[in-house]
Design a protein around this motif. Structure first.
Motif, PDB file in Angstrom:
ATOM      1  N   PRO A  48       0.906  -1.182  -0.035  1.00 42.42           N
ATOM      2  CA  PRO A  48      -0.023   0.037   0.030  1.00 42.42           C
ATOM      3  C   PRO A  48       0.746   1.275   0.026  1.00 42.42           C
ATOM      4  CG  PRO A  48       0.001  -0.887   2.333  1.00 42.42           C
ATOM      5  CD  PRO A  48       0.660  -2.040   1.357  1.00 42.42           C
ATOM      6  N   LYS A  49       2.027   1.047   0.271  1.00 40.57           N
ATOM      7  CA  LYS A  49       3.043   2.551   0.434  1.00 40.57           C
ATOM      8  C   LYS A  49       2.995   2.987  -1.140  1.00 40.57           C
ATOM      9  CE  LYS A  49       6.928   0.901   2.012  1.00 40.57           C
ATOM     10  NZ  LYS A  49       6.797  -0.592   1.783  1.00 40.57           N
ATOM     11  N   MET A  50       3.079   4.339  -1.204  1.00 41.27           N
ATOM     12  CA  MET A  50       3.060   5.072  -2.341  1.00 41.27           C
ATOM     13  C   MET A  50       4.070   6.463  -2.218  1.00 41.27           C
ATOM     14  SD  MET A  50      -0.707   6.424  -3.238  1.00 41.27           S
ATOM     15  CE  MET A  50      -0.063   7.276  -4.835  1.00 41.27           C
ATOM     16  N   ARG A  51       4.542   6.694  -3.382  1.00 43.23           N
ATOM     17  CA  ARG A  51       5.286   7.984  -3.453  1.00 43.23           C
ATOM     18  C   ARG A  51       4.590   9.232  -3.782  1.00 43.23           C
ATOM     19  NH1 ARG A  51      10.432   8.568  -7.324  1.00 43.23           N
ATOM     20  NH2 ARG A  51       8.670   9.252  -8.568  1.00 43.23           N
ATOM     21  N   LEU A  52       4.617  10.280  -3.298  1.00 42.68           N
ATOM     22  CA  LEU A  52       3.844  11.421  -3.636  1.00 42.68           C
ATOM     23  C   LEU A  52       5.300  12.429  -4.236  1.00 42.68           C
ATOM     24  CD1 LEU A  52       1.672  12.451  -0.775  1.00 42.68           C
ATOM     25  CD2 LEU A  52       1.200  11.178  -2.761  1.00 42.68           C
ATOM     26  N   THR A  53       4.631  13.314  -5.239  1.00 43.09           N
ATOM     27  CA  THR A  53       5.496  14.093  -5.642  1.00 43.09           C
ATOM     28  C   THR A  53       5.023  15.341  -5.731  1.00 43.09           C
ATOM     29  OG1 THR A  53       6.547  12.304  -7.441  1.00 43.09           O
ATOM     30  CG2 THR A  53       6.793  14.782  -8.011  1.00 43.09           C
ATOM     31  N   ILE A  54       5.770  16.341  -4.949  1.00 41.92           N
ATOM     32  CA  ILE A  54       5.054  17.790  -4.776  1.00 41.92           C
ATOM     33  C   ILE A  54       6.135  18.771  -5.608  1.00 41.92           C
ATOM     34  CG2 ILE A  54       4.798  19.585  -3.227  1.00 41.92           C
ATOM     35  CD1 ILE A  54       4.452  15.905  -2.123  1.00 41.92           C
ATOM     36  N   PRO A  55       5.687  19.001  -6.652  1.00 37.45           N
ATOM     37  CA  PRO A  55       6.524  20.127  -7.497  1.00 37.45           C
ATOM     38  C   PRO A  55       6.587  21.605  -6.840  1.00 37.45           C
ATOM     39  CG  PRO A  55       4.475  19.942  -8.456  1.00 37.45           C
ATOM     40  CD  PRO A  55       4.531  18.865  -7.280  1.00 37.45           C
ATOM     41  N   ILE A  56       7.576  22.379  -7.016  1.00 37.57           N
ATOM     42  CA  ILE A  56       8.022  23.597  -6.353  1.00 37.57           C
ATOM     43  C   ILE A  56       8.845  24.396  -7.353  1.00 37.57           C
ATOM     44  CG2 ILE A  56       9.519  22.862  -4.814  1.00 37.57           C
ATOM     45  CD1 ILE A  56       6.916  25.747  -4.262  1.00 37.57           C
ATOM     46  N   GLY A  57       8.461  25.544  -7.522  1.00 30.31           N
ATOM     47  CA  GLY A  57       9.557  26.345  -8.518  1.00 30.31           C
ATOM     48  C   GLY A  57      10.060  27.740  -7.451  1.00 30.31           C
ATOM     49  N   VAL A  58      11.006  28.091  -7.728  1.00 31.65           N
ATOM     50  CA  VAL A  58      11.707  29.246  -6.836  1.00 31.65           C
ATOM     51  C   VAL A  58      12.395  30.267  -7.710  1.00 31.65           C
ATOM     52  CG1 VAL A  58      11.900  28.158  -4.593  1.00 31.65           C
ATOM     53  CG2 VAL A  58      13.913  28.295  -6.201  1.00 31.65           C
ATOM     54  N   ALA A  59      12.697  31.346  -7.552  1.00 32.58           N
ATOM     55  CA  ALA A  59      13.076  32.532  -8.422  1.00 32.58           C
ATOM     56  C   ALA A  59      14.638  32.369  -8.682  1.00 32.58           C
ATOM     57  CB  ALA A  59      13.061  33.858  -7.870  1.00 32.58           C
ATOM     58  N   TYR A  60      15.108  32.487  -9.708  1.00 33.76           N
ATOM     59  CA  TYR A  60      16.517  32.455 -10.246  1.00 33.76           C
ATOM     60  C   TYR A  60      17.187  33.344  -9.029  1.00 33.76           C
ATOM     61  CZ  TYR A  60      16.298  29.754 -14.379  1.00 33.76           C
ATOM     62  OH  TYR A  60      15.872  28.865 -15.351  1.00 33.76           O
ATOM     63  N   GLY A  61      18.370  32.752  -8.655  1.00 42.05           N
ATOM     64  CA  GLY A  61      19.245  33.579  -7.830  1.00 42.05           C
ATOM     65  C   GLY A  61      19.072  32.848  -6.355  1.00 42.05           C
ATOM     66  N   THR A  62      18.166  32.230  -5.958  1.00 36.71           N
ATOM     67  CA  THR A  62      18.060  31.407  -4.669  1.00 36.71           C
ATOM     68  C   THR A  62      18.955  30.676  -4.553  1.00 36.71           C
ATOM     69  OG1 THR A  62      15.722  31.592  -5.321  1.00 36.71           O
ATOM     70  CG2 THR A  62      16.143  30.368  -3.150  1.00 36.71           C
ATOM     71  N   ASP A  63      19.335  30.368  -3.242  1.00 35.85           N
ATOM     72  CA  ASP A  63      20.352  29.212  -2.757  1.00 35.85           C
ATOM     73  C   ASP A  63      19.567  28.027  -2.938  1.00 35.85           C
ATOM     74  OD1 ASP A  63      22.256  27.730  -1.477  1.00 35.85           O
ATOM     75  OD2 ASP A  63      22.485  28.954   0.120  1.00 35.85           O
TER      76      ASP A  63
END
Length: 366
Positions: free
Chosen positions: A254-269
């Motif tokens: 029953p285990k499954m993987r979640l994928t959470i996309p995220i984008g940050v601005a250029y220049g971010t560490d």
């Protein structure tokens, strides 16, 4: 005098008319048994625990007694009447009468009721003892019910005196009908049996059918009932699960993987972003019952987008039914931690260049 004369005439007619006696006795018995049922219900309703008693045991059992009591009285009381023994059809050498039909109905209905009582009250104790999952329980219940009903059908046919060999011609006709007009129904019926034994899906599984996410509610003889996450019930033919591509999130593991996309601005560490996303996963695991840390969460640096640095947070959950809740909680946490560290989540931008009639160019950022 007129009233006495009417009563005397009625008594004389009653003594001379057998059918009137029979009708009045039957009405009196029917009235008595209904009154008795009403009184028992009134007694049950006066108890404090009436809800449990009425819904679970008393009312079904009382209805069962009332129905079978009336049928048995009809069978016994009218057994010597001509209309009970009168033939209106025949199968081979057997004459079909109302008497035989009532007996067959009693046997089949009694078997059906007995099967439901056993699967509802007795078998669950066995399942709890051996810790069988919900899907196995449903399979055993259905096969037990089908077996009981098949035996009841054979017993009822034999009781009324019908030779099973006399039904071979009828079975042949039915077989031809299945081969031509009922092919789809036969296919779904056989597919349902395969699903119960092979169990590629089982009751309680979360599946995706035609991009619709839902849980298996019942596997019936012809179709499977799926309840979507929007509480909509979808009826899917059983053959679909053997012929089409179906995603079963609960199959095997029953285990499954979640994928959470995220984008940050250029220049971010980017290293700082990676550590913050892992911190979000750790915090959610401390408060969530379904979020697990084995396998460990992982941050994937997807690449360089048109307006952002794109990342993906991979986390694992132990229950596929908690996909939406867990994903929403993690999104809240990500937004909050990025806002606290003043990290920008960019949105797509376009530069539009509008050229005027005098040759000047106006640049508009959008």
């Amino acid at each position: 005098m007129d009233k006495i004369l009417i009563i005397n005439n009625f008594l004389d007619y009653y003594q001379a008319s057998s059918w009137l006696k029979t009708t009045l006795v039957f009405i009196a018995f029917l009235f008595a048994i209904l009154i008795l049922r009403f009184l028992i219900l009134k007694i049950l309703k006066s108890k404090e625990d009436r809800n449990v008693i009425q819904n679970e045991v008393a009312i079904p059992f009382l209805n069962w007694l009332t129905t079978y009591g009336i049928l048995l009285f009809i069978l016994i009381y009218f057994s010597n009447f001509d209309w009970m023994r009168k033939k209106f059809a025949s199968i081979g050498n057997v004459e079909i009468t109302v008497f035989l039909i009532i007996i067959a109905v009693l046997i089949i209905s009694f078997a059906n009721r007995t099967s439901k009582v056993i699967t509802k009250y007795l078998l669950p104790r066995v399942y709890d003892r051996y810790q069988l999952d919900r899907g196995v329980q449903f399979t055993f219940n259905r096969m037990f019910h089908y077996s009981i009903m098949a035996i009841a059908f054979i017993v009822s046919i034999s009781t009324v005196g019908i030779d099973l060999s006399a039904l071979t011609v009828f079975a042949g006709v039915v077989g031809v009908g299945i081969g031509f007009g009922l092919q789809n129904i036969a296919s779904n019926f056989i597919s349902g049996i395969i699903l119960l034994f092979e169990r590629p899906i089982k009751v309680g599984d979360r599946v995706i059918v035609d991009d619709i996410i839902g849980d298996i509610e019942r596997i019936n003889m012809r179709a499977t009932v799926i309840r979507s996450i929007n509480n909509e019930h979808i009826i899917v033919p059983n053959s679909y699960f053997l012929e089409e591509h179906v995603v079963n999130r609960s199959y095997s593991d029953p285990k499954m993987r979640l994928t959470i996309p995220i984008g940050v601005a250029y220049g971010t560490d980017v290293e700082k972003v990676r550590l913050m996303l892992l911190q979000v996963a750790s915090d959610e695991a401390k408060e969530s019952e379904t979020m697990i840390l084995d396998p460990e969460p992982f941050v994937n640096f997807v690449g360089f987008g048109e307006s952002s640095l794109d990342f993906e947070l991979f986390v694992w959950i132990s229950n596929p039914n908690a996909v939406l809740t867990t994903q929403s909680n993690i999104n809240f946490r990500i937004y909050r931690i990025l806002a606290d560290h003043q990290i920008e989540i960019p949105f797509p931008q376009r530069d539009l260049h509008i050229k005027s009639f005098d040759g000047d160019t106006i640049k508009i950022n959008k």
